[in-house]
Design an enzyme around this catalytic site. Structure first.
Site, short mmCIF file in Angstrom:
data_model
loop_
_atom_site.label_atom_id
_atom_site.label_comp_id
_atom_site.label_asym_id
_atom_site.label_seq_id
_atom_site.Cartn_x
_atom_site.Cartn_y
_atom_site.Cartn_z
N TYR A 86 41.79 36.67 28.56
CA TYR A 86 42.42 35.25 28.72
C TYR A 86 41.94 34.31 27.47
CZ TYR A 86 44.16 36.79 33.31
OH TYR A 86 44.74 37.30 34.17
N TYR A 115 46.78 35.62 43.42
CA TYR A 115 46.15 36.56 42.42
C TYR A 115 45.39 37.49 43.14
CZ TYR A 115 43.61 37.94 38.28
OH TYR A 115 43.18 38.84 37.31
N ASP A 163 42.58 40.65 51.10
CA ASP A 163 41.92 40.37 49.72
C ASP A 163 40.67 39.44 49.74
OD1 ASP A 163 40.81 40.03 46.85
OD2 ASP A 163 42.77 39.78 46.10
N LYS A 222 33.61 41.21 43.04
CA LYS A 222 32.90 40.01 42.43
C LYS A 222 31.54 39.90 43.10
CE LYS A 222 36.60 37.23 40.87
NZ LYS A 222 37.98 37.61 41.02
C1 LIG Z 1 39.26 38.37 40.73
C2 LIG Z 1 40.14 38.70 41.68
C3 LIG Z 1 40.73 40.04 41.80
C4 LIG Z 1 40.56 40.96 40.74
O1 LIG Z 1 39.30 41.36 40.39
P1 LIG Z 1 38.71 41.82 39.06
O2 LIG Z 1 37.48 42.49 39.27
O3 LIG Z 1 38.65 40.61 38.12
O4 LIG Z 1 39.66 42.91 38.49
C5 LIG Z 1 41.37 40.20 42.63
N1 LIG Z 1 41.73 39.45 43.86
C6 LIG Z 1 41.06 38.19 43.78
C7 LIG Z 1 41.50 37.25 45.07
C8 LIG Z 1 40.20 37.89 42.75
O5 LIG Z 1 39.81 36.72 42.90
#
Ligand SMILES: *Cc1c(COP(=O)(O)O)cnc(C)c1O
Length: 423
Positions: free
Chosen positions: A17, A144, A236, A265
């Protein structure tokens, strides 16, 4: 040393990015400790965004390091097809015990995007096994879910997906819920119920979309409508899981249980990459068969890395400690106080909070946008003050590690106020 490292980095590395032609300010970091990172000149930065929203308990946590070091000297890695190991078994047991009780199985991958790919593949292959006519996928506008192709397809479209636009599969996008649009969205869902296979959403906070927030009660109403219409729910929790919303998971704010959940994360406390997709018995059973072609055809070389699983177990130990839970509540309260203090500020468009996540939109002449010049202006100014913040355009947000001190948080709030006056 700082300049030398920066020069060598520029020669060989391509950063994420990042427009490399503008990347003259990349900072070599040599050490991390608690809520701080230190650059090659010894300058200290408060990590107000937990690196990329991953660090829960601070950098280089000695407890996580100790557990990982023991594991590293015992078993660093083993193939997860045909073999298993204690860290993966224990982590799955611990996670499932904390999740809504309909979550029964754990599938491991390497990161958030792949956890999403697996969730989508689980639902699509589930539909395939059931010979379902439902094919459509529902997602929120401005969502996202990651940067791989499936994850991009279900994410909000924008400048960053434009080059790949024609290759992304079709998704029905709906608005994140508000009292104003709920009735209409529910009507849309009911009308298209026989086409929609699954619904993927970031619960409570849409992170990368700009820390957009919606009410748990509104989301619940939407989810229960989708459930009634036999639509699979993919929750998610990659960003909001593990305490960020003030509770252990966003699921703890909701009544309706998802069929599939994604984590990454904060999963390892931000120590190593690891992704997890969990699912209900109903999903799992659609694959469980004498027919070997009904297996879930997905896997990565490093699936269920024993080292990463060990980091996640250690991070969970820390997360569940009273001290950490009190720290989370302390941050929630500090954010709330600051929010009420500045909500009427003439330069602020809106300010919002969900648990330990705080965001404010700076009033600008232009529309709120990821490419707003405010990022270029604010990012270096915060760094100068020893604070790592990464505004999303004109949106400033805080996602601090839970060990961040009250003193440091007050310093960050004061700096925000100072810039609001100055700029
Ligand atoms: C960061 C993120 C992802 C993607 O995770 P990566 O480990 O960066 O591929 C998917 N969903 C959400 C809500 C995120 O914040």
């Amino acid at each position: 040393m700082q300049d030398e490292l920066r020069k060598r980095d520029f020669e060989v590395n391509w950063h994420p990015y990042t427009q490399m032609q503008q990347a003259t300010d990349i900072i070599p970091i040599v050490r991390g400790e608690g809520s701080y990172i230190f650059d090659a000149n010894g300058k200290r930065y408060i990590d107000a965004v937990s690196s990329w929203w991953v660090t829960l308990h601070g950098h280089a946590h000695p407890y996580i390091a100790k557990k990982m070091s023991e594991q590293l000297n015992t078993l660093e890695h083993v193939i997860f097809a045909g073999f298993t190991h204690k860290p993966a078994i224990e982590l799955s047991e611990s996670l499932l015990a904390l999740l809504p009780n309909n979550q029964k199985k754990v599938f491991y991958t390497d990161n958030g995007s792949t956890a999403i790919e697996v969730a989508l593949k689980m639902c699509i292959q589930y539909g395939y096994h059931l010979q379902s006519n439902k094919k459509k996928i529902l997602a929120f506008k401005n969502g996202y879910h990651g940067d791989t192709f499936g994850a991009m397809s279900v994410s909000g479209r924008g400048i960053w997906t434009d080059p790949f636009g024609e290759l992304l599969f079709d998704v029905e996008f709906i608005d994140a819920p508000t009292q104003d649009n709920l009735a209409e969205t529910k009507k849309f869902i009911s009308q298209h119920a026989d086409e929609i296979l699954c619904f993927i959403y970031e619960p409570l906070v849409q992170g990368a979309g700009g820390m957009l927030m919606h009410k748990a009660t509104d989301l619940d109403e939407l989810l229960s409508c989708a459930k009634q219409n036999d639509i699979l729910l993919i929750q998610d929790e990659i960003f909001v899981g593990f305490g960020r919303t003030g509770k252990l998971f966003a699921a703890n704010h909701l009544q309706t249980k998802a069929d599939v959940m994604c984590f990454s994360k904060g999963l390892t406390g931000g120590t190593l990459p690891l992704g997890v997709t969990t699912c209900s018995q109903q999903i799992y059973d659609a694959f469980y068969s004498e027919d070997s072609t009904k297996a879930l055809f997905h896997g990565h070389s490093f699936t269920a890395s024993p080292l990463a699983c060990t980091a996640a177990l250690a991070s969970l130990d820390l997360l569940l400690m009273d001290e950490t839970q009190q720290n989370i509540q302390r941050i929630v309260n500090l954010h709330a106080d600051f929010m009420s203090k500045i909500s009427k500020h003439p330069k602020i468009k809106t300010v919002r909070q969900q648990g330990t996540i705080f965001a404010l939109e700076w009033k600008t002449s232009e529309e709120t946008s990821y490419f707003s010049d405010m990022h270029q202006l604010l990012y270096p100014k915060f760094l100068e003050k020893g604070i790592l913040m990464r505004p999303l355009g004109n949106i400033i947000y805080l996602v601090p590690p839970y060990c961040t001190s009250t003193e440091d948080l007050n310093y960050i709030y004061e700096t925000i106020l100072l810039f609001l006056e100055e700029l």
